[in-house]
Design a protein around this motif. Structure first.
Motif, PDB file in Angstrom:
ATOM      1  N   GLN A  63     -17.300  33.977  64.389  1.00  0.00           N
ATOM      2  CA  GLN A  63     -18.192  33.600  65.485  1.00  0.00           C
ATOM      3  C   GLN A  63     -17.902  34.448  66.723  1.00  0.00           C
ATOM      4  O   GLN A  63     -18.462  34.219  67.796  1.00  0.00           O
ATOM      5  CB  GLN A  63     -18.020  32.124  65.868  1.00  0.00           C
ATOM      6  N   GLU A  94     -15.289  26.876  59.046  1.00  0.00           N
ATOM      7  CA  GLU A  94     -15.670  27.623  60.241  1.00  0.00           C
ATOM      8  C   GLU A  94     -14.828  28.892  60.406  1.00  0.00           C
ATOM      9  O   GLU A  94     -15.273  29.868  60.982  1.00  0.00           O
ATOM     10  CB  GLU A  94     -15.520  26.742  61.491  1.00  0.00           C
ATOM     11  N   GLN A  97     -15.648  33.715  57.030  1.00  0.00           N
ATOM     12  CA  GLN A  97     -17.013  34.249  56.944  1.00  0.00           C
ATOM     13  C   GLN A  97     -17.753  33.764  55.695  1.00  0.00           C
ATOM     14  O   GLN A  97     -18.879  33.307  55.753  1.00  0.00           O
ATOM     15  CB  GLN A  97     -16.923  35.774  56.932  1.00  0.00           C
ATOM     16  N   CYS A 115     -17.142  21.223  52.982  1.00  0.00           N
ATOM     17  CA  CYS A 115     -17.503  22.057  54.125  1.00  0.00           C
ATOM     18  C   CYS A 115     -16.741  21.489  55.314  1.00  0.00           C
ATOM     19  O   CYS A 115     -16.777  20.268  55.528  1.00  0.00           O
ATOM     20  CB  CYS A 115     -19.007  21.980  54.414  1.00  0.00           C
ATOM     21  N   ASP A 117     -14.783  22.015  59.446  1.00  0.00           N
ATOM     22  CA  ASP A 117     -14.249  22.686  60.631  1.00  0.00           C
ATOM     23  C   ASP A 117     -12.821  22.175  60.761  1.00  0.00           C
ATOM     24  O   ASP A 117     -12.599  21.036  61.171  1.00  0.00           O
ATOM     25  CB  ASP A 117     -15.081  22.333  61.870  1.00  0.00           C
ATOM     26  N   ARG A 278     -22.581  23.962  64.488  1.00  0.00           N
ATOM     27  CA  ARG A 278     -22.934  24.425  63.141  1.00  0.00           C
ATOM     28  C   ARG A 278     -23.443  23.269  62.298  1.00  0.00           C
ATOM     29  O   ARG A 278     -22.851  22.190  62.276  1.00  0.00           O
ATOM     30  CB  ARG A 278     -21.725  25.057  62.453  1.00  0.00           C
ATOM     31  N   HIS A 313     -23.090  29.378  58.294  1.00  0.00           N
ATOM     32  CA  HIS A 313     -22.685  29.195  59.695  1.00  0.00           C
ATOM     33  C   HIS A 313     -23.874  28.975  60.625  1.00  0.00           C
ATOM     34  O   HIS A 313     -23.774  29.181  61.833  1.00  0.00           O
ATOM     35  CB  HIS A 313     -21.838  30.393  60.149  1.00  0.00           C
ATOM     36  N   ARG A 315     -26.541  27.457  63.061  1.00  0.00           N
ATOM     37  CA  ARG A 315     -26.381  26.510  64.170  1.00  0.00           C
ATOM     38  C   ARG A 315     -27.608  25.637  64.290  1.00  0.00           C
ATOM     39  O   ARG A 315     -28.692  25.996  63.824  1.00  0.00           O
ATOM     40  CB  ARG A 315     -26.195  27.276  65.491  1.00  0.00           C
TER      41      ARG A 315
END
Ligand code: AHM
Ligand code: MG
Length: 345
Positions: A63, A94, A97, A115, A117, A278, A313, A315
């Motif tokens: 990011q 997160e 990549q 998935c 963060d 995200r 990724h 948003r």
């Protein structure tokens, strides 16, 4: 109180598994491993001010943000925990990549993808403000025995099997749902166990807190500006003006509003046309929890959980919290910004 009255996270997971006739324990194992990883990350965070782990690695994540050591540590810990669970075939995080695919025999046979963060709001660590980990679990769509593929990760949030977050705050809590309500567990540092402290969490339908980065006000869509003004107006019947609270750490802002009633807004703005958060590892898991607690989550127009993700990724604008507040801001967006909007990735 006798310790026999305590329900630990692992007790609870096992009890819940028994309620599903055909459950074979795979999801329970996965959740158990996530709980263990959370405890390891917690230990490191609690020492962050004391040891040289606090600081930056110097490398920049995809990011474009400078990664801090704790982000990297949390990412490794969760990925290793999921790999060793034997129930997970890959992780989208997160910090990476591309999705991390588990290629060993157990990994290929894993039924779930995660998935996540691993450490959200990590820029807050330098100043001793709460951070969190967020996770979302899906059943893979590709056959077991093969390596996981992109389509396993790009599923709409409505297909989540479980989702949760860990908040490393004044105490450490793990809050999760498997689609049968939301339960919260507080880490007892003496026992080293997450203990059921907030059973069957329900969020108020109307709240009195709004949480938004008001520094971006000038760049918000007109409907959002109108809603913020509405929150600030005086009206005794609706207890306005509402209270403004913004930590800048999604898990903490959401958690407070979940318990007390309120709305969290991260709108699109001129410099970030899809907002900042995200879709697959921030908005979706938080939305699943919000809905399971009786709240709502939209991108200003549509239910977040029904959005088809296009990239890992991606948003999305994000409005989440007490149902009546989320409905109201949606109404104003429709009124002042119309039906048309671009979806950008
Ligand atoms: P991060 O994933 O890079 O840590 O950023 C996400 C965080 C969220 O926790 C929080 O809601 C948001 O960024 C705050 O952003 P801003 O500083 O623009 O208000
Ligand atoms: Mg984040």
């Amino acid at each position: 109180m006798s310790s026999y009255n305590i329900t630990t996270l692992n007790d609870f997971i096992i009890q819940r598994q028994k309620e599903f006739t055909y459950a074979r324990g795979e999801l329970s194992t996965l959740l158990h491993h996530i709980g263990t990883a959370a405890k390891m990350v917690n230990t490191k965070i609690r020492r962050a001010g004391l040891v040289e782990i606090l600081g930056r690695t110097g490398s920049v994540n995809i990011q474009g943000e400078t990664q801090q050591k704790l982000d990297v540590y949390a990412d490794e810990v969760f990925i290793n925990a999921l790999l060793s669970s034997g129930e997970c075939c890959g992780v989208a995080s997160e910090e990476n990549q591309s999705e991390v695919i588990f290629t060993d025999a157990f990994g290929r046979d894993g039924k779930y993808v995660v998935c996540m963060d691993p450490l959200d709001g990590s820029s807050n660590i330098d100043v001793n403000v709460s951070v969190g980990s967020i996770f979302s679990i899906y059943r893979r769509v590709t056959p077991r025995g093969q390596k996981a593929a992109k389509e396993d990760f790009l599923q709409p949030g409505s297909r989540q099997v479980a989702a949760g977050y860990v908040i490393y705050g004044s105490s450490t809590m793990l809050v999760y749902t498997t689609g049968c309500g939301v339960n919260g567990f507080t880490l007892d540092p003496a026992m080293g166990e997450f203990c059921l402290s907030h059973p069957a969490i329900k969020t108020p339908v109307d709240g009195k807190i709004y949480s938004v980065n008001e520094g971006n006000y000038i760049k918000f869509p007109e409907g959002v500006k109108r809603y913020i003004k509405y929150c600030q107006e005086r009206d005794t019947e609706t207890s306005r003006p509402y209270t403004s609270r913004y930590i800048g750490s999604l898990v903490s802002d959401f958690h407070r509003n979940l318990l007390k009633g309120g709305i969290f807004l991260y709108p699109e703005n001129e410099s970030a046309p899809s907002g900042k958060l995200r879709l697959i590892y921030e908005c979706n898991p938080i939305s699943f929890i919000a809905e399971q607690a009786g709240g709502m989550a939209t991108d200003g127009y549509d239910r977040i959980l029904e959005v088809d993700p296009r990239t890992l990724h991606e948003r999305s604008p994000f409005y989440v919290g007490s149902a009546n507040m989320v409905k109201q801001v949606g109404g104003l967006i429709l009124q002042y910004n119309g039906q048309e909007r671009e979806r950008e990735v």
